[in-house]
Design a protein around this motif. Structure first.
Motif, PDB file in Angstrom:
ATOM      1  N   ILE A  11      36.310  11.013  56.289  1.00 33.86           N
ATOM      2  CA  ILE A  11      35.575  12.220  56.716  1.00 33.86           C
ATOM      3  C   ILE A  11      35.994  12.550  58.149  1.00 33.86           C
ATOM      4  CG2 ILE A  11      33.275  13.225  57.131  1.00 33.86           C
ATOM      5  CD1 ILE A  11      32.136  11.098  55.249  1.00 33.86           C
ATOM      6  N   ALA A  12      36.310  13.802  58.385  1.00 34.55           N
ATOM      7  CA  ALA A  12      36.618  14.224  59.755  1.00 34.55           C
ATOM      8  C   ALA A  12      35.806  15.479  60.062  1.00 34.55           C
ATOM      9  CB  ALA A  12      38.106  14.505  59.897  1.00 34.55           C
ATOM     10  N   VAL A  13      34.909  15.333  61.021  1.00 34.87           N
ATOM     11  CA  VAL A  13      34.113  16.476  61.467  1.00 34.87           C
ATOM     12  C   VAL A  13      34.695  16.884  62.811  1.00 34.87           C
ATOM     13  CG1 VAL A  13      31.788  17.200  62.181  1.00 34.87           C
ATOM     14  CG2 VAL A  13      32.061  15.590  60.272  1.00 34.87           C
ATOM     15  N   SER A  14      35.168  18.124  62.910  1.00 32.17           N
ATOM     16  CA  SER A  14      35.828  18.547  64.153  1.00 32.17           C
ATOM     17  C   SER A  14      35.170  19.787  64.728  1.00 32.17           C
ATOM     18  CB  SER A  14      37.307  18.879  63.906  1.00 32.17           C
ATOM     19  OG  SER A  14      37.903  17.924  63.090  1.00 32.17           O
ATOM     20  N   ALA A  15      34.663  19.635  65.932  1.00 32.68           N
ATOM     21  CA  ALA A  15      34.093  20.743  66.704  1.00 32.68           C
ATOM     22  C   ALA A  15      33.138  21.595  65.878  1.00 32.68           C
ATOM     23  CB  ALA A  15      35.221  21.601  67.275  1.00 32.68           C
ATOM     24  N   VAL A  16      32.292  20.941  65.089  1.00 32.47           N
ATOM     25  CA  VAL A  16      31.379  21.703  64.230  1.00 32.47           C
ATOM     26  C   VAL A  16      30.194  22.248  65.017  1.00 32.47           C
ATOM     27  CG1 VAL A  16      29.655  21.481  62.379  1.00 32.47           C
ATOM     28  CG2 VAL A  16      32.004  20.725  61.988  1.00 32.47           C
ATOM     29  N   ARG A  17      30.062  23.563  64.943  1.00 30.94           N
ATOM     30  CA  ARG A  17      28.903  24.248  65.526  1.00 30.94           C
ATOM     31  C   ARG A  17      28.149  24.910  64.399  1.00 30.94           C
ATOM     32  NH1 ARG A  17      32.156  24.359  69.948  1.00 30.94           N
ATOM     33  NH2 ARG A  17      30.907  23.961  71.790  1.00 30.94           N
ATOM     34  N   LYS A  18      26.835  24.931  64.552  1.00 29.34           N
ATOM     35  CA  LYS A  18      26.032  25.618  63.544  1.00 29.34           C
ATOM     36  C   LYS A  18      24.852  26.265  64.234  1.00 29.34           C
ATOM     37  CE  LYS A  18      24.478  26.649  59.416  1.00 29.34           C
ATOM     38  NZ  LYS A  18      25.216  27.559  58.522  1.00 29.34           N
ATOM     39  N   SER A  19      24.661  27.529  63.951  1.00 23.38           N
ATOM     40  CA  SER A  19      23.443  28.180  64.456  1.00 23.38           C
ATOM     41  C   SER A  19      22.844  29.005  63.328  1.00 23.38           C
ATOM     42  CB  SER A  19      23.754  29.049  65.670  1.00 23.38           C
ATOM     43  OG  SER A  19      24.850  29.878  65.395  1.00 23.38           O
ATOM     44  N   PHE A  20      21.570  29.229  63.441  1.00 22.90           N
ATOM     45  CA  PHE A  20      20.842  29.983  62.414  1.00 22.90           C
ATOM     46  C   PHE A  20      20.226  31.216  63.044  1.00 22.90           C
ATOM     47  CE2 PHE A  20      20.519  25.590  60.802  1.00 22.90           C
ATOM     48  CZ  PHE A  20      20.955  25.771  59.498  1.00 22.90           C
ATOM     49  N   ASN A  21      20.099  32.265  62.242  1.00 24.91           N
ATOM     50  CA  ASN A  21      19.310  33.415  62.678  1.00 24.91           C
ATOM     51  C   ASN A  21      17.843  33.049  62.573  1.00 24.91           C
ATOM     52  OD1 ASN A  21      21.364  35.306  63.180  1.00 24.91           O
ATOM     53  ND2 ASN A  21      21.615  35.596  60.970  1.00 24.91           N
ATOM     54  N   LEU A  22      17.092  33.416  63.588  1.00 26.33           N
ATOM     55  CA  LEU A  22      15.656  33.192  63.508  1.00 26.33           C
ATOM     56  C   LEU A  22      15.024  34.292  62.658  1.00 26.33           C
ATOM     57  CD1 LEU A  22      15.051  32.191  67.195  1.00 26.33           C
ATOM     58  CD2 LEU A  22      14.807  30.713  65.203  1.00 26.33           C
ATOM     59  N   LYS A  23      13.746  34.094  62.325  1.00 26.16           N
ATOM     60  CA  LYS A  23      13.050  35.125  61.549  1.00 26.16           C
ATOM     61  C   LYS A  23      12.949  36.389  62.398  1.00 26.16           C
ATOM     62  CE  LYS A  23      10.283  32.037  58.731  1.00 26.16           C
ATOM     63  NZ  LYS A  23       9.424  30.996  59.289  1.00 26.16           N
ATOM     64  N   PRO A  24      12.868  37.560  61.768  1.00 32.41           N
ATOM     65  CA  PRO A  24      12.784  38.800  62.538  1.00 32.41           C
ATOM     66  C   PRO A  24      11.645  38.725  63.560  1.00 32.41           C
ATOM     67  CG  PRO A  24      13.024  39.270  60.199  1.00 32.41           C
ATOM     68  CD  PRO A  24      12.888  37.783  60.325  1.00 32.41           C
ATOM     69  N   GLY A  25      11.955  39.125  64.788  1.00 35.84           N
ATOM     70  CA  GLY A  25      10.927  39.139  65.830  1.00 35.84           C
ATOM     71  C   GLY A  25      10.861  37.855  66.638  1.00 35.84           C
ATOM     72  N   GLN A  26      11.428  36.748  66.108  1.00 32.25           N
ATOM     73  CA  GLN A  26      11.382  35.481  66.837  1.00 32.25           C
ATOM     74  C   GLN A  26      12.581  35.361  67.766  1.00 32.25           C
ATOM     75  OE1 GLN A  26      11.270  32.341  63.922  1.00 32.25           O
ATOM     76  NE2 GLN A  26       9.079  32.040  64.222  1.00 32.25           N
ATOM     77  N   THR A  27      12.351  34.741  68.930  1.00 30.94           N
ATOM     78  CA  THR A  27      13.471  34.481  69.842  1.00 30.94           C
ATOM     79  C   THR A  27      13.316  33.089  70.439  1.00 30.94           C
ATOM     80  OG1 THR A  27      12.235  35.461  71.669  1.00 30.94           O
ATOM     81  CG2 THR A  27      13.825  36.901  70.554  1.00 30.94           C
ATOM     82  N   VAL A  28      14.404  32.546  70.926  1.00 32.41           N
ATOM     83  CA  VAL A  28      14.339  31.315  71.730  1.00 32.41           C
ATOM     84  C   VAL A  28      14.995  31.599  73.067  1.00 32.41           C
ATOM     85  CG1 VAL A  28      14.229  29.437  70.053  1.00 32.41           C
ATOM     86  CG2 VAL A  28      16.436  30.478  70.568  1.00 32.41           C
TER      87      VAL A  28
END
Ligand SMILES: Nc1ncnc2c1ncn2[C@@H]1O[C@H](COP(=O)(O)OP(=O)(O)OP(=O)(O)O)[C@@H](O)[C@H]1O
Ligand SMILES: [Mg+2]
Length: 278
Positions: free
Chosen positions: A4-21
């Motif tokens: 297994i080789a995991v390379s520079a994996v980025r993951k982001s999700f959209n938040l629910k409408p109206g939510q922010t971080v």
């Protein structure tokens, strides 16, 4: 050999409408979960993953499993990019995830059925794997007639019966009592010693992580990357008593030291999140 080789994996999700971080003063409607994860795992290695709750361990397993797509970066198995679930990758979850309307035997058989194994062969194979996990005589029980530990044995038997090259386990023993958990840890090791498949196992228990692993991978708080990899140089086969040894205790201190700051950061994160939640 690299499996297994995991390379520079980025993951982001959209938040629910109206939510922010808001992170470092920047407000966004997306949440970054994995932030450049690099990890290579050799064939036959037993890797455990530890990290604060919510750091992205399950998401990382999902990327390796081909259940979710990385936002950028890539996961490869045997050099081939993972884009969908791989026939030779098996997954075991925290909850038993058995079909309640199928017996123990039929549950194990199911995994072989979807892979096109002929009926007589799959029955034999399913039986062998149930027996390997000490479930002789329980073949015809339904999940509701089995204890939690037995159900999880069925789930692991089902995963292993398909002869996976990669076995992904997401806190598989977290719902079990301490004694059952100890027993299943040693059983898993005993069987893994025989088949030597590549395992990636997520846990919150430092002892479990050290006892099982060739290497313990410590993840940072979210957005997660690999913080440190601790090589566990304890002899195999391992007996549970090894947890009382000096060497084990030293590893315990080492992993905890690495994890402690990250757990602290994650807690601050949660406190902020709940303070500002509306
Ligand atoms: N489908 C999704 N959509 C939006 N956010 C998600 C999704 N899946 C996961 N997340 C977020 O990603 C973050 C990491 O989740 P993940 O389940 O991987 O954490 P974890 O490290 O496995 O935590 P735990 O130890 O509690 O199981 C969490 O903040 C979670 O809310
Ligand atoms: Mg998780």
């Amino acid at each position: 050999m690299e499996r297994i080789a995991v390379s520079a994996v980025r993951k982001s999700f959209n938040l629910k409408p109206g939510q922010t971080v808001t992170v470092d003063g920047v407000t966004s409607s997306r949440i970054a979960v994995l932030d450049g994860v690099d990890l290579t795992i050799n064939s036959g290695e037993f890797i455990t993953l530890v990290g604060p709750s919510g750091s992205g361990k399950s998401v990382l397993l999902d990327v390796i499993a081909g259940l979710t797509e990385a936002t950028s970066g890539v996961a490869r198995i045997d050099g081939i990019e993972v884009t969908k679930p791989h026939a030779r990758t098996a997954y075991v979850f925290q909850q038993y995830a058995l079909f309640p309307w199928r017996t123990a035997l039929q549950n194990v058989e199911y995994a072989l059925e979807v892979r096109g194994v002929p009926a007589a062969e799959r029955r034999e194979r399913a039986k062998d794997f149930l027996h390997l996990f000490g479930l002789k005589g329980f073949e015809d029980r339904f999940p509701s007639q089995l204890s939690g530990g037995m159900q999880q044995r069925v789930a692991i038997a089902r995963a292993l019966s398909t002869d996976p090259q990669v076995l992904l386990m997401d806190e598989p023993f977290a719902a079990l009592d301490a004694q059952t958990r100890d027993i299943l840890q040693s059983e898993l090791l005993r069987i893994w010693e025989q088949i030597k498949t590549t395992v990636v196992f997520v846990t919150h228990s430092i002892d479990e992580a050290i006892y099982l692993a060739d290497r313990v991978v410590v993840m940072t708080a979210r957005p997660a990357s690999v913080k440190e990899i601790v090589e566990i140089d304890l002899p195999r086969p391992r007996d549970l008593d090894i947890r009382n040894s000096e060497a084990f205790n030293a590893y315990r201190g080492r992993v905890w030291e690495s994890l402690r700051d990250e757990v602290g950061k994650a807690q601050r994160d949660w406190t902020l999140a709940s303070t500002y939640a509306n």
